[in-house]
Design a protein around this motif. Structure first.
Motif, short mmCIF file in Angstrom:
data_model
loop_
_atom_site.label_atom_id
_atom_site.label_comp_id
_atom_site.label_asym_id
_atom_site.label_seq_id
_atom_site.Cartn_x
_atom_site.Cartn_y
_atom_site.Cartn_z
N ASP A 1 36.18 53.11 31.89
CA ASP A 1 34.78 53.51 31.87
C ASP A 1 33.94 52.45 32.55
OD1 ASP A 1 34.62 51.40 30.10
OD2 ASP A 1 34.01 52.60 28.36
N GLU A 2 32.62 52.64 32.54
CA GLU A 2 31.72 51.74 33.27
C GLU A 2 31.70 50.33 32.69
OE1 GLU A 2 27.82 53.43 30.85
OE2 GLU A 2 28.08 53.82 32.99
N ARG A 3 32.17 50.17 31.45
CA ARG A 3 32.24 48.85 30.83
C ARG A 3 33.61 48.21 31.00
NH1 ARG A 3 30.40 49.48 24.77
NH2 ARG A 3 30.96 47.27 24.81
N GLY A 4 34.49 48.89 31.72
CA GLY A 4 35.82 48.36 31.97
C GLY A 4 36.83 48.64 30.87
N ARG A 5 36.48 49.48 29.91
CA ARG A 5 37.40 49.80 28.82
C ARG A 5 38.39 50.88 29.24
NH1 ARG A 5 33.40 51.31 24.04
NH2 ARG A 5 32.70 52.67 25.75
N SER A 6 39.61 50.77 28.74
CA SER A 6 40.64 51.76 29.05
C SER A 6 40.27 53.11 28.43
CB SER A 6 41.99 51.31 28.50
OG SER A 6 42.40 50.09 29.09
N MET A 7 40.58 54.18 29.17
CA MET A 7 40.33 55.53 28.69
C MET A 7 41.63 56.33 28.77
SD MET A 7 36.53 56.50 30.07
CE MET A 7 36.25 57.56 28.64
N TYR A 8 41.80 57.23 27.81
CA TYR A 8 43.03 57.99 27.68
C TYR A 8 42.71 59.47 27.52
CZ TYR A 8 44.14 53.23 26.17
OH TYR A 8 44.22 51.87 26.09
N HIS A 9 43.69 60.32 27.80
CA HIS A 9 43.54 61.74 27.51
C HIS A 9 43.68 61.92 26.00
CE1 HIS A 9 44.59 63.50 31.73
NE2 HIS A 9 43.33 63.14 31.62
N ILE B 1 26.22 35.69 18.34
CA ILE B 1 27.64 35.99 18.29
C ILE B 1 27.93 37.09 19.29
CG2 ILE B 1 29.55 36.80 16.86
CD1 ILE B 1 28.04 35.76 14.44
N ARG B 2 28.91 36.85 20.15
CA ARG B 2 29.28 37.85 21.14
C ARG B 2 30.35 38.75 20.55
NH1 ARG B 2 31.06 36.08 26.78
NH2 ARG B 2 31.17 38.35 26.88
N TYR B 3 30.10 40.05 20.63
CA TYR B 3 31.06 41.01 20.12
C TYR B 3 31.89 41.64 21.24
CZ TYR B 3 28.45 40.66 15.79
OH TYR B 3 27.86 40.20 14.65
N ASP B 4 31.47 41.46 22.49
CA ASP B 4 32.22 42.03 23.61
C ASP B 4 33.15 40.96 24.17
OD1 ASP B 4 30.07 40.54 24.40
OD2 ASP B 4 29.78 41.61 26.29
N ARG B 5 34.22 40.69 23.45
CA ARG B 5 35.14 39.64 23.83
C ARG B 5 36.07 40.03 24.96
NH1 ARG B 5 33.32 34.80 21.91
NH2 ARG B 5 32.65 35.00 19.75
N ASP B 6 36.10 41.31 25.30
CA ASP B 6 36.99 41.76 26.36
C ASP B 6 36.59 41.13 27.69
OD1 ASP B 6 38.25 43.31 24.54
OD2 ASP B 6 37.13 45.13 25.04
N ARG B 7 37.57 40.58 28.38
CA ARG B 7 37.31 39.97 29.70
C ARG B 7 37.40 41.03 30.77
NH1 ARG B 7 37.17 34.53 29.89
NH2 ARG B 7 37.79 33.39 28.03
N THR B 8 36.41 41.89 30.82
CA THR B 8 36.41 42.98 31.79
C THR B 8 35.60 42.56 33.00
OG1 THR B 8 34.48 43.96 30.72
CG2 THR B 8 36.65 44.73 30.01
N GLU B 9 35.78 43.29 34.08
CA GLU B 9 35.06 42.98 35.30
C GLU B 9 33.57 43.18 35.08
OE1 GLU B 9 34.83 44.41 39.96
OE2 GLU B 9 36.27 45.31 38.57
N GLY B 10 32.80 42.19 35.46
CA GLY B 10 31.36 42.28 35.31
C GLY B 10 30.86 41.73 33.99
N ALA B 11 31.78 41.42 33.07
CA ALA B 11 31.35 40.89 31.78
C ALA B 11 30.90 39.46 31.98
CB ALA B 11 32.49 40.97 30.78
N GLY B 12 29.87 39.05 31.26
CA GLY B 12 29.36 37.70 31.39
C GLY B 12 28.29 37.45 30.38
N ASP B 13 27.71 36.25 30.45
CA ASP B 13 26.70 35.86 29.49
C ASP B 13 25.30 36.26 29.91
OD1 ASP B 13 28.63 34.68 27.88
OD2 ASP B 13 28.53 32.78 28.97
N GLY B 14 25.13 36.82 31.10
CA GLY B 14 23.80 37.18 31.56
C GLY B 14 23.86 38.30 32.57
N PRO B 15 22.70 38.76 33.03
CA PRO B 15 22.65 39.83 34.02
C PRO B 15 23.25 39.39 35.35
CG PRO B 15 20.48 38.88 33.70
CD PRO B 15 21.36 38.30 32.64
N LYS B 16 23.73 40.36 36.12
CA LYS B 16 24.37 40.05 37.39
C LYS B 16 23.40 39.42 38.38
CE LYS B 16 27.84 43.71 37.04
NZ LYS B 16 28.41 44.93 37.67
N ASP B 17 22.11 39.80 38.33
CA ASP B 17 21.15 39.25 39.28
C ASP B 17 20.66 37.86 38.90
OD1 ASP B 17 19.46 39.77 37.16
OD2 ASP B 17 18.53 41.52 38.10
#
Length: 283
Positions: free
Chosen positions: A253-261, A63-79
């Motif tokens: 952040d590095e996972r593509g999630r929004s960050m706020y003050h 089960i995938r819990y990272d459903r956010d379609r962020t840049e770099g997200a995928g089913d496997g490593p980038k390489d």
């Protein structure tokens, strides 16, 4: 006129120094320590692959819990490397390329073949694509350690003291598997602080995060952090504020999630409490 190959050597001398550094002969483009280091990178790849263990496929679908379609997200490593065979295929490509350029055949063990021609490659950087080969081997070493579960396991959430990554270790500093498996200790890769187990790490995180609005209102936090900092604000309320544009995104952040003050979020939470009280007084 002698060609200058000092730029190929890892231990290159300073620019103002015209004589080669001790340990490298003037006619060699790479010093013995650097040559041994390149061989050691190949040995590290072999060592990592030796620790790889086949994981039987589970009957329960993942089960995938990272459903956010962020840049770099995928089913496997980038390489794209998920199996030792992928690493060996990449190594054989280099071995075949070097064999073709040296007029030989790559019929030996692939790592032995590359080791035997490393000095030739340093002497012939253009033909051997030496500048591309060196980082490629280091990337393959990283991939081999990753699929062998020797790299640290990253934890959700940064270090509350310095903002660096928090990890749990599968292996020691020499990338040899720990006899106890995955360590319970949480370690910051930045400041080096450690926590004995996850419960203590979470306790420190919660305490530190909840103090941020007063201590450091300009600190960047994610929506998940806000849930811990302001437990009285329901999660659907945060999502509604986000949809309505009440939350100003400052960065990602590095996972593509929004960050706020955190100060901006504190103002929203305070306003909600005030509005709730006013409604109760009118009622």
């Amino acid at each position: 006129m002698r060609r200058d190959h000092t730029h190929l050597c890892h231990h290159r001398p300073p620019q103002k120094r015209r004589t080669p550094h001790r340990g490298r002969q003037p006619h060699l483009p790479i010093c013995p320590p650097c040559l041994r280091h390149e061989h050691r990178v190949l040995d590290d790849i072999a060592d990592a692959l030796g620790h790889w263990q086949h994981q039987p496929r589970s009957l329960v679908p993942a089960i995938r819990y990272d459903r956010d379609r962020t840049e770099g997200a995928g089913d496997g490593p980038k390489d794209g490397i998920t199996h030792p065979a992928d690493v060996l295929e990449a190594l054989w490509e280099w071995a075949g390329s070097w064999a073709q350029r040296t007029g030989g055949t790559a019929n030996a063990a692939v790592l032995d073949h590359l080791k035997a021609r490393t000095l030739w490659a340093a002497h012939n950087p253009q033909a051997a694509q030496w500048a591309a080969y060196r980082p490629a081997m280091r990337q393959l070493r990283h991939a081999a350690r990753r699929i062998a579960h020797l790299l640290p396991q990253r934890q959700n959430g940064p270090c509350v003291h310095c903002g660096a990554t928090v990890v749990r270790d599968w292996a020691d500093r020499d990338f040899q598997p720990l006899p106890t498996g995955l360590s319970d200790m949480h370690r910051c890769t930045g400041c080096g602080i450690t926590w004995g187990d996850r419960s203590w790490w979470m306790t420190v995180n919660r305490t530190t995060l909840q103090a941020l609005p007063e201590v450091k209102p300009e600190q960047y936090v994610t929506l998940e952090d806000a849930w811990l900092i302001f437990p009285d604000v329901p999660k659907p309320t945060w999502r509604k504020w986000k949809e309505r544009g009440h939350m100003i995104e400052r960065r990602r952040d590095e996972r593509g999630r929004s960050m706020y003050h955190v100060g901006d979020l504190a103002a929203l939470a305070t306003r909600r409490v005030s509005d709730t009280r006013n409604v109760r007084e009118v009622g």
